[in-house]
Write a protein that holds these residues in place. Structure first.
Motif, short mmCIF file in Angstrom:
data_model
loop_
_atom_site.label_atom_id
_atom_site.label_comp_id
_atom_site.label_asym_id
_atom_site.label_seq_id
_atom_site.Cartn_x
_atom_site.Cartn_y
_atom_site.Cartn_z
N LYS A 285 0.84 -1.21 0.00
CA LYS A 285 0.00 0.00 0.00
C LYS A 285 0.87 1.25 0.00
O LYS A 285 0.58 2.22 -0.71
CB LYS A 285 -0.92 0.00 1.21
CG LYS A 285 -1.89 1.17 1.23
CD LYS A 285 -2.79 1.12 2.43
CE LYS A 285 -3.80 2.22 2.50
NZ LYS A 285 -3.41 3.53 2.08
N GLU A 286 1.96 1.23 0.77
CA GLU A 286 2.88 2.37 0.78
C GLU A 286 3.45 2.61 -0.61
O GLU A 286 3.55 3.75 -1.06
CB GLU A 286 4.02 2.13 1.76
CG GLU A 286 3.64 2.24 3.22
CD GLU A 286 4.79 1.89 4.15
OE1 GLU A 286 5.91 1.58 3.65
OE2 GLU A 286 4.59 1.92 5.36
N GLN A 287 3.84 1.53 -1.29
CA GLN A 287 4.42 1.66 -2.63
C GLN A 287 3.39 2.20 -3.62
O GLN A 287 3.71 3.05 -4.46
CB GLN A 287 4.96 0.31 -3.11
CG GLN A 287 6.14 -0.20 -2.32
CD GLN A 287 7.34 0.72 -2.43
OE1 GLN A 287 7.64 1.24 -3.50
NE2 GLN A 287 8.01 0.95 -1.32
N VAL A 288 2.16 1.70 -3.52
CA VAL A 288 1.10 2.19 -4.41
C VAL A 288 0.84 3.67 -4.15
O VAL A 288 0.68 4.47 -5.08
CB VAL A 288 -0.19 1.36 -4.24
CG1 VAL A 288 -1.38 2.02 -4.90
CG2 VAL A 288 0.02 -0.04 -4.79
N ASP A 289 0.80 4.05 -2.87
CA ASP A 289 0.59 5.46 -2.54
C ASP A 289 1.72 6.33 -3.09
O ASP A 289 1.47 7.42 -3.61
CB ASP A 289 0.49 5.65 -1.02
CG ASP A 289 -0.80 5.07 -0.45
OD1 ASP A 289 -1.74 4.81 -1.23
OD2 ASP A 289 -0.86 4.88 0.78
N ALA A 290 2.96 5.84 -2.99
CA ALA A 290 4.10 6.60 -3.52
C ALA A 290 4.00 6.74 -5.03
O ALA A 290 4.26 7.82 -5.58
CB ALA A 290 5.42 5.92 -3.13
N LEU A 291 3.60 5.66 -5.71
CA LEU A 291 3.43 5.74 -7.17
C LEU A 291 2.29 6.68 -7.54
O LEU A 291 2.40 7.42 -8.53
CB LEU A 291 3.16 4.35 -7.74
CG LEU A 291 4.37 3.42 -7.80
CD1 LEU A 291 3.93 2.02 -8.23
CD2 LEU A 291 5.42 3.96 -8.75
N MET A 292 1.23 6.65 -6.77
CA MET A 292 0.11 7.56 -7.05
C MET A 292 0.55 9.02 -6.87
O MET A 292 0.19 9.89 -7.68
CB MET A 292 -1.08 7.25 -6.13
CG MET A 292 -1.74 5.91 -6.41
SD MET A 292 -2.45 5.80 -8.05
CE MET A 292 -3.84 6.88 -7.87
N ASP A 293 1.34 9.28 -5.83
CA ASP A 293 1.85 10.65 -5.62
C ASP A 293 2.74 11.08 -6.77
O ASP A 293 2.65 12.22 -7.25
CB ASP A 293 2.62 10.73 -4.30
CG ASP A 293 1.72 10.63 -3.08
OD1 ASP A 293 0.49 10.84 -3.23
OD2 ASP A 293 2.23 10.32 -1.99
N LYS A 294 3.60 10.17 -7.26
CA LYS A 294 4.45 10.51 -8.40
C LYS A 294 3.62 10.76 -9.64
O LYS A 294 3.91 11.67 -10.42
CB LYS A 294 5.46 9.38 -8.65
CG LYS A 294 6.56 9.33 -7.62
CD LYS A 294 7.55 8.22 -7.92
CE LYS A 294 8.62 8.16 -6.85
NZ LYS A 294 9.58 7.07 -7.09
N GLY A 295 2.57 9.95 -9.84
CA GLY A 295 1.68 10.16 -10.98
C GLY A 295 0.99 11.51 -10.91
O GLY A 295 0.87 12.22 -11.91
N LYS A 296 0.53 11.89 -9.70
CA LYS A 296 -0.12 13.19 -9.53
C LYS A 296 0.87 14.31 -9.80
O LYS A 296 0.51 15.32 -10.44
CB LYS A 296 -0.69 13.32 -8.12
CG LYS A 296 -1.90 12.46 -7.87
CD LYS A 296 -2.37 12.56 -6.42
CE LYS A 296 -3.50 11.60 -6.15
NZ LYS A 296 -3.89 11.59 -4.73
N ASP A 297 2.12 14.15 -9.32
CA ASP A 297 3.13 15.17 -9.59
C ASP A 297 3.39 15.30 -11.08
O ASP A 297 3.55 16.41 -11.59
CB ASP A 297 4.44 14.82 -8.85
CG ASP A 297 4.33 14.96 -7.35
OD1 ASP A 297 3.37 15.61 -6.87
OD2 ASP A 297 5.20 14.40 -6.65
#
Length: 119
Positions: A72-84
């Motif tokens: 879940k942490e990794q998915v959240d980090a990827l989602m944040d990068k995608g948003k950026d």
């Protein structure tokens, strides 16, 4: 009258028999004690094995639970990068709308050509 050699021999054989009987009894007790100690050691080993296997299972379950949290942490980090990345693209489009339109048009044209050439 002194005992005869035959009587002395019988007496010594009787003593030897008594000592053999005592030795057999002692050996039997020793074997029983060794078997009891081996059984106790086996039970202790079995209990230790069960405890270690149980601890291993608990550690495995804890790792599995943490694995889900880590994913879940990794998915959240990827989602944040995608948003950026989306925010950066939006900023670029706002700063240079004509260039962005040209790049999008060219990309669409190339994709359409590739799609038609495969038919």
């Amino acid at each position: 009258m002194s005992p005869t050699n035959t009587e002395n021999m019988k007496e010594h054989l009787g003593e030897a028999g008594a000592h053999l009987k005592s030795a057999a009894s002692t050996a039997g007790s020793a074997v029983k004690g060794a078997a009891g100690a081996a059984g106790d050691e086996l039970r202790l080993g079995k209990a230790n094995l069960k405890a270690e296997l149980s601890d291993s299972a608990l550690s495995g379950l804890a790792a599995a639970e943490l694995g889900g949290a880590a994913a879940k942490e990794q998915v959240d980090a990827l989602m944040d990068k995608g948003k950026d990345l989306m925010d950066s693209a939006a900023d670029l489009i706002r700063e240079r709308p004509l260039a962005s339109f040209g790049v999008a048009f060219a990309a669409g044209w190339i994709i359409a050509k590739l799609a038609r050439s495969n038919d």
